[in-house]
Design a protein around this motif. Structure first.
Motif, PDB file in Angstrom:
ATOM      1  N   THR A   1     -14.540  37.776  84.183  1.00 20.24           N
ATOM      2  CA  THR A   1     -14.438  38.011  85.620  1.00 20.24           C
ATOM      3  C   THR A   1     -15.811  38.211  86.244  1.00 20.24           C
ATOM      4  OG1 THR A   1     -13.375  39.383  87.306  1.00 20.24           O
ATOM      5  CG2 THR A   1     -14.250  40.529  85.403  1.00 20.24           C
ATOM      6  N   THR A   2     -15.860  37.989  87.543  1.00 19.70           N
ATOM      7  CA  THR A   2     -17.037  38.347  88.353  1.00 19.70           C
ATOM      8  C   THR A   2     -16.626  39.272  89.492  1.00 19.70           C
ATOM      9  OG1 THR A   2     -16.741  36.372  89.721  1.00 19.70           O
ATOM     10  CG2 THR A   2     -18.238  36.170  87.827  1.00 19.70           C
ATOM     11  N   THR A   3     -15.429  39.840  89.414  1.00 21.40           N
ATOM     12  CA  THR A   3     -14.918  40.648  90.512  1.00 21.40           C
ATOM     13  C   THR A   3     -15.767  41.896  90.754  1.00 21.40           C
ATOM     14  OG1 THR A   3     -12.964  41.745  91.385  1.00 21.40           O
ATOM     15  CG2 THR A   3     -13.350  41.998  89.037  1.00 21.40           C
ATOM     16  N   THR A   4     -15.825  42.313  91.992  1.00 25.01           N
ATOM     17  CA  THR A   4     -16.415  43.603  92.363  1.00 25.01           C
ATOM     18  C   THR A   4     -15.341  44.522  92.945  1.00 25.01           C
ATOM     19  OG1 THR A   4     -17.039  42.717  94.536  1.00 25.01           O
ATOM     20  CG2 THR A   4     -18.706  42.643  92.787  1.00 25.01           C
TER      21      THR A   4
ATOM     22  N   GLY B   1     -17.743  47.186  87.595  1.00 21.26           N
ATOM     23  CA  GLY B   1     -17.612  46.374  86.400  1.00 21.26           C
ATOM     24  C   GLY B   1     -17.491  47.150  85.106  1.00 21.26           C
ATOM     25  N   ARG B   2     -17.597  48.484  85.175  1.00 21.64           N
ATOM     26  CA  ARG B   2     -17.429  49.280  83.956  1.00 21.64           C
ATOM     27  C   ARG B   2     -15.949  49.383  83.597  1.00 21.64           C
ATOM     28  NH1 ARG B   2     -21.762  54.323  84.474  1.00 21.64           N
ATOM     29  NH2 ARG B   2     -23.631  53.010  84.725  1.00 21.64           N
ATOM     30  N   LEU B   3     -15.700  49.496  82.305  1.00 18.37           N
ATOM     31  CA  LEU B   3     -14.327  49.630  81.830  1.00 18.37           C
ATOM     32  C   LEU B   3     -13.998  51.094  81.584  1.00 18.37           C
ATOM     33  CD1 LEU B   3     -13.861  46.681  79.288  1.00 18.37           C
ATOM     34  CD2 LEU B   3     -13.369  46.750  81.735  1.00 18.37           C
ATOM     35  N   ILE B   4     -12.753  51.457  81.912  1.00 15.33           N
ATOM     36  CA  ILE B   4     -12.263  52.819  81.744  1.00 15.33           C
ATOM     37  C   ILE B   4     -10.961  52.760  80.957  1.00 15.33           C
ATOM     38  CG2 ILE B   4     -11.430  54.887  82.941  1.00 15.33           C
ATOM     39  CD1 ILE B   4     -13.153  53.925  85.364  1.00 15.33           C
ATOM     40  N   PHE B   5     -10.869  53.577  79.926  1.00 12.52           N
ATOM     41  CA  PHE B   5      -9.627  53.744  79.167  1.00 12.52           C
ATOM     42  C   PHE B   5      -9.086  55.126  79.512  1.00 12.52           C
ATOM     43  CE2 PHE B   5      -7.941  54.962  74.702  1.00 12.52           C
ATOM     44  CZ  PHE B   5      -6.638  54.634  75.054  1.00 12.52           C
TER      45      PHE B   5
ATOM     46  N   ASN C   1     -18.551  42.545  84.378  1.00 14.00           N
ATOM     47  CA  ASN C   1     -18.103  41.554  85.373  1.00 14.00           C
ATOM     48  C   ASN C   1     -19.167  40.491  85.570  1.00 14.00           C
ATOM     49  OD1 ASN C   1     -19.857  43.376  86.568  1.00 14.00           O
ATOM     50  ND2 ASN C   1     -18.744  43.482  88.527  1.00 14.00           N
ATOM     51  N   ASP C   2     -19.677  39.964  84.458  1.00 17.01           N
ATOM     52  CA  ASP C   2     -20.792  39.015  84.492  1.00 17.01           C
ATOM     53  C   ASP C   2     -20.351  37.566  84.350  1.00 17.01           C
ATOM     54  OD1 ASP C   2     -19.951  39.023  81.873  1.00 17.01           O
ATOM     55  OD2 ASP C   2     -21.825  39.805  81.026  1.00 17.01           O
ATOM     56  N   GLY C   3     -19.042  37.305  84.351  1.00 17.26           N
ATOM     57  CA  GLY C   3     -18.552  35.939  84.262  1.00 17.26           C
ATOM     58  C   GLY C   3     -18.441  35.396  82.857  1.00 17.26           C
ATOM     59  N   ASN C   4     -18.666  36.223  81.846  1.00 14.91           N
ATOM     60  CA  ASN C   4     -18.548  35.804  80.450  1.00 14.91           C
ATOM     61  C   ASN C   4     -17.285  36.395  79.836  1.00 14.91           C
ATOM     62  OD1 ASN C   4     -21.093  34.407  80.333  1.00 14.91           O
ATOM     63  ND2 ASN C   4     -22.086  36.430  80.316  1.00 14.91           N
ATOM     64  N   TRP C   5     -16.841  35.755  78.749  1.00 13.77           N
ATOM     65  CA  TRP C   5     -15.706  36.302  78.016  1.00 13.77           C
ATOM     66  C   TRP C   5     -16.124  37.575  77.281  1.00 13.77           C
ATOM     67  CZ3 TRP C   5     -10.850  35.337  78.733  1.00 13.77           C
ATOM     68  CH2 TRP C   5     -10.420  34.084  79.178  1.00 13.77           C
ATOM     69  N   HIS C   6     -15.263  38.599  77.373  1.00 11.51           N
ATOM     70  CA  HIS C   6     -15.489  39.856  76.665  1.00 11.51           C
ATOM     71  C   HIS C   6     -14.198  40.280  75.980  1.00 11.51           C
ATOM     72  CE1 HIS C   6     -19.486  40.565  78.325  1.00 11.51           C
ATOM     73  NE2 HIS C   6     -19.011  40.189  79.509  1.00 11.51           N
ATOM     74  N   HIS C   7     -14.367  41.043  74.914  1.00 11.52           N
ATOM     75  CA  HIS C   7     -13.259  41.503  74.082  1.00 11.52           C
ATOM     76  C   HIS C   7     -13.141  43.019  74.248  1.00 11.52           C
ATOM     77  CE1 HIS C   7     -11.821  42.690  69.817  1.00 11.52           C
ATOM     78  NE2 HIS C   7     -10.788  42.075  70.373  1.00 11.52           N
ATOM     79  N   ALA C   8     -11.960  43.516  74.680  1.00 10.20           N
ATOM     80  CA  ALA C   8     -11.750  44.950  74.891  1.00 10.20           C
ATOM     81  C   ALA C   8     -10.618  45.436  74.001  1.00 10.20           C
ATOM     82  CB  ALA C   8     -11.427  45.232  76.352  1.00 10.20           C
ATOM     83  N   VAL C   9     -10.831  46.561  73.343  1.00 12.14           N
ATOM     84  CA  VAL C   9      -9.815  47.205  72.513  1.00 12.14           C
ATOM     85  C   VAL C   9      -9.834  48.703  72.814  1.00 12.14           C
ATOM     86  CG1 VAL C   9      -9.014  47.721  70.180  1.00 12.14           C
ATOM     87  CG2 VAL C   9     -10.059  45.503  70.664  1.00 12.14           C
ATOM     88  N   ALA C  10      -8.653  49.270  73.088  1.00 10.13           N
ATOM     89  CA  ALA C  10      -8.523  50.719  73.265  1.00 10.13           C
ATOM     90  C   ALA C  10      -7.531  51.230  72.236  1.00 10.13           C
ATOM     91  CB  ALA C  10      -8.049  51.050  74.673  1.00 10.13           C
TER      92      ALA C  10
ATOM     93  N   SER D   1      -5.794  47.259  92.485  1.00 17.35           N
ATOM     94  CA  SER D   1      -5.155  47.443  91.176  1.00 17.35           C
ATOM     95  C   SER D   1      -4.938  46.109  90.478  1.00 17.35           C
ATOM     96  CB  SER D   1      -3.815  48.165  91.344  1.00 17.35           C
ATOM     97  OG  SER D   1      -4.006  49.462  91.850  1.00 17.35           O
ATOM     98  N   TYR D   2      -5.030  45.016  91.239  1.00 18.71           N
ATOM     99  CA  TYR D   2      -4.876  43.670  90.676  1.00 18.71           C
ATOM    100  C   TYR D   2      -6.214  43.198  90.104  1.00 18.71           C
ATOM    101  CZ  TYR D   2      -0.434  43.255  93.217  1.00 18.71           C
ATOM    102  OH  TYR D   2       0.835  43.423  93.699  1.00 18.71           O
ATOM    103  N   PHE D   3      -6.156  42.589  88.946  1.00 24.43           N
ATOM    104  CA  PHE D   3      -7.353  42.066  88.303  1.00 24.43           C
ATOM    105  C   PHE D   3      -7.558  40.610  88.701  1.00 24.43           C
ATOM    106  CE2 PHE D   3      -9.253  39.807  84.619  1.00 24.43           C
ATOM    107  CZ  PHE D   3     -10.488  40.441  84.602  1.00 24.43           C
ATOM    108  N   ALA D   4      -8.755  40.278  89.141  1.00 20.56           N
ATOM    109  CA  ALA D   4      -9.107  38.903  89.484  1.00 20.56           C
ATOM    110  C   ALA D   4      -9.990  38.343  88.385  1.00 20.56           C
ATOM    111  CB  ALA D   4      -9.823  38.852  90.828  1.00 20.56           C
ATOM    112  N   GLY D   5      -9.438  37.435  87.607  1.00 31.98           N
ATOM    113  CA  GLY D   5     -10.194  36.861  86.513  1.00 31.98           C
ATOM    114  C   GLY D   5      -9.273  36.238  85.488  1.00 31.98           C
TER     115      GLY D   5
END
Length: 739
Positions: free
Chosen positions: A597-600, A629-633, A650-659, A708-712
């Motif tokens: 995503t590149t969303t702000t 662009g920071r992630l919160i769990f 939110n730099d437009g690259n693919w990222h992998h998130a695990v909580a 609350s909606y994610f754009a990406g």
């Protein structure tokens, strides 16, 4: 004599009383349901139908309308002028029987109640009107059904709108806004002889009556309405009184039914030795459902607490049918707050919803939908007539009236949405979302391979509109390098859907590393987001925990996050995915997804919530992105508890998130590396819920984003019933970024 012309060539044989309804259920229906959900061609009204009665194969309808028109005719076309009343052949839906005009000088007449005498020869009508076919009356009238003549001798002087009527061989009981009859005071309810003479029966309710029933032995009357007292005794919404003296037999103090809930309908069923009440509440969570009450001791047998203003009831065989705009039946273990469902069925012995879901819209007026029901029988077929405010039935334009029959069942199940995938050289996994059938929840599915006419697999599965479990066939008779094509059909035993579009997969020469590892590590939900179209998201795990995408996210986005994959892109305003299955709160878990995503404006990537198609009231166990662009769990333990990444993604690259959360607390990984943790938080909020991707409530959570909606783009989402180790997380990231 004023009657409609005869529309059918043959005479219609019918029962005058509901006791004659005896035809068997249609073959394709799932017992105990005995009526199809296929609406039949029926005349329409241009207004609201408030009342119905039936006798001798004729259904009498009344309300507030000035014209009727054939099925399929648009409003304002092919209309026949009427005045708040029309009668129809139960079997054909065509006008028949008496033509009656209910009018009043101010031109705002309305008919709110109809009842037929036990012998089937007299129709009693109540409401607010001053004339019937030019004969002067006062909101209550009697019509000879043999001659269609309005009685000149039955002429009680009623002050107030009549909203409910019950007739015996010698007495007409009625209720409503009634304050006097023949200048004698009455407290909302009254009775007259069949000659119109006022009787001493006079239970005194403090607020309007809306419903009325008589016990089979004729000794007691059941009152329903807006009242809080009867004869000065606290009895809210319902009461039982003696039919001879009017004395209170059974009171129901406020609290048995909520103070802001009123009774809209009462139906008595001798076969189940019970009466049933329908209620409409005002305010959040107020009783809106149905209660079964024993005729032996007038105590409750059961109640359901579906929310959604129940207006009307009918018992056919052993099923209670209801009209409402039920939007939340989670208290019954059914669907959460979601799209309104207007016609429901439940067993008289068990207040859980059965597989019967024809539907109307809310319609006009107060936008309730169905307002009244009546059962009739003709030529060995039973009919359920429904009237109200609606303007569509089963998605097609149809105003004011509709009807359903005991057979034949003509509706086929919906087309199965099908997926075929192969990630190893030894198998193809064929999965499909179970179909819906509005009058059968148990369907048979047949899987066909490579255009063959003989199924390679047959299975039976259950489904409801809000629970459509994934079904799976694993084909092991495959060869690496070969492409296989599959189609699936669904059948209710009589009607069969078309075959689903081709779903194809080519068997690989070796296992695909990333999905194989996700499955090996125990994923219980795994949405790969590889579908080319449709709302169904196949679960590649053994959990068969499929997802449903809302709003039409973009499918087939390439390149996906991991080698050979595709992805979905969500628009950040109206699109998300939720799990079809309701889950208990996990005690330990891992949630995983890839995103770009590149969303702000931030948004929720993945989480757990108490609703599916509407915003959740309870929500946690989620990963969301702040505007920066920071992630919160975050989880909820009575207070919000969060961990936050130090960097933005939110730099437009693919990222992998695990909580993950378990005995070791909360951990949040991004791109294979632990970025934030709190070892002290080992629990979360306890509620049943659904997994969400791309959206759900965030409320006032810390650093809540603008949306609350994610754009990406989202890919490879998974849930595990265990805590993934740091090594497992790092391995997933390595496999996902290899090659």
């Amino acid at each position: 004599m004023r009657k409609w012309p005869v529309f059918s060539a043959a005479a219609v044989l019918a029962a005058a009383t509901l006791g004659a309804l005896s035809s068997p259920s249609a073959t394709a229906l799932q017992p105990p349901v005995g009526l199809t959900a296929d609406n039949l061609g029926t005349y329409q009204t241009n207004g609201v139908v408030w009342a119905m009665a039936q006798a001798n194969g004729i259904v009498y309808t009344a309300g507030t309308f000035s014209a009727i028109r054939p099925a399929g005719s648009a409003a304002g076309t092919n209309e026949t002028a009427v005045a708040n009343f029309a009668a129809f052949d139960a079997a054909t839906g065509q006008p028949a029987g008496c033509r009656l005009n209910f009018t009043v000088g101010s031109n705002n007449a309305t008919v709110r109640a109809l009842a037929v005498s036990p012998d089937g020869h007299t129709l009693y009508a109540g409401g607010f009107f001053g004339q019937v076919n030019g004969v002067g009356v006062s909101s209550l009238a009697a019509i000879d059904l043999d001659t269609c003549a309005v009685s000149n001798t039955f002429h009680p002087g009623v002050a107030g709108t009549v909203r409910a009527i019950q007739a015996t061989a010698d007495t007409v009981f009625f209720g409503g806004d009634v304050t006097s009859v023949n200048s004698q005071p009455r407290g909302r309810y009254a009775a007259v002889g069949t000659d119109g003479s006022l009787l001493p029966w006079a239970p005194n309710a403090d607020n309007p009556g809306r419903a009325l029933g008589l016990t089979p032995d004729g000794q007691d009357a059941i009152l329903g309405g807006d009242f809080n007292t009867v004869d000065g005794v606290n009895s809210h919404s319902i009461a039982v009184v003696d039919t001879t003296t009017g004395a209170l037999v059974k009171a129901y103090p406020t609290g048995f039914i909520d103070a802001t809930s009123v009774t809209k309908d009462i139906v008595v069923d001798a076969a189940s030795n019970s009466f049933y009440v329908a209620n409409e509440g005002t305010g959040g969570g107020v009783f809106d459902g149905r209660i079964r009450i024993s005729l032996t001791d007038f105590n409750q047998v059961w109640r359901d607490n579906c929310l959604g203003a129940t207006q009307s009831l009918a018992v056919h065989q052993t099923v209670l049918y209801s009209g409402s705009h039920a939007h939340d039946c989670s208290s019954m273990g059914e669907y959460p707050d979601s799209v309104r469902k207007h016609l429901l069925a439940e067993s008289v012995d068990d207040p859980h919803l059965l597989a019967w879901f024809p539907d109307t819209n809310d319609g006009i007026g107060e936008k309730i939908g169905p307002r009244v029901m009546a059962l009739s029988s003709s030529g060995g077929t039973d009919y359920l007539w429904v009237g109200g405010e609606f303007t569509t039935v089963n998605g097609t334009a149809q105003q004011g009236l509709t009807r359903f029959a005991s057979g034949p069942d003509t509706g086929a199940p919906t087309l199965p949405q099908t997926s075929a995938t192969s990630i190893d050289p030894g198998s193809v996994k064929v999965s499909w979302q179970s179909s819906t059938d509005t009058d059968d929840g148990l369907l048979t599915y047949r899987v066909y391979r490579n255009g063959g006419s003989t199924p390679v697999y047959t299975v039976t599965g259950s489904s409801l509109p809000w629970i459509r479990p994934q079904l799976t066939y694993t084909d092991t008779d495959v060869t690496p390098g070969v492409k296989y094509t599959y189609r699936v059909s669904a059948s209710d035993g009589t009607n069969t859907s078309a075959l689903s579009p081709n779903a194809s997969a080519t068997v690989p020469a070796s296992a695909e590393a990333y999905p194989a590892q996700v499955l090996a590590d125990g994923a219980s939900l795994y949405w790969r987001y590889d579908a080319a179209s449709g709302s169904y998201n196949a679960d590649s795990s053994t959990g068969d925990d499929s997802g449903i995408s809302v709003g039409g996210p973009v499918h087939g986005v390439t390149p996906g996050a991991v080698p050979g994959s595709k992805a979905y892109t969500f628009n950040g305003s109206s699109q998300w995915t939720y799990s079809d299955r309701l889950h208990p709160t996990p005690t330990q878990y891992s949630i995983e997804t890839w995103f770009k995503t590149t969303t702000t404006s931030g948004g929720k990537l993945m989480g757990f919530g108490s609703n599916s198609t509407h915003p959740s009231g309870n929500y946690d166990k989620h990963i969301y992105m702040a505007n920066n662009g920071r992630l919160i769990f975050g989880v909820y333990t009575g207070a919000t508890r969060i961990v936050t990444t130090p960097g933005a993604y939110n730099d437009g690259n693919w990222h992998h998130a695990v909580a993950t959360q378990g005995p070791g607390g909360m951990r949040l990984y991004v791109d294979g590396v632990l970025r934030a943790a709190d070892p002290t938080v080992t629990t979360s909020q306890n509620y049943q819920g659904y997994w969400h991707i791309g959206y759900d409530s965030l409320g006032s959570w810390p650093s809540a984003p603008a949306s609350s909606y994610f754009a990406g783009s989202i890919d490879e989402a998974a849930v595990y019933p265990t805590v993934l180790t740091p090594a497992q997380v790092a391995n997933h990231y390595a496999l996902g970024t290899a090659g």
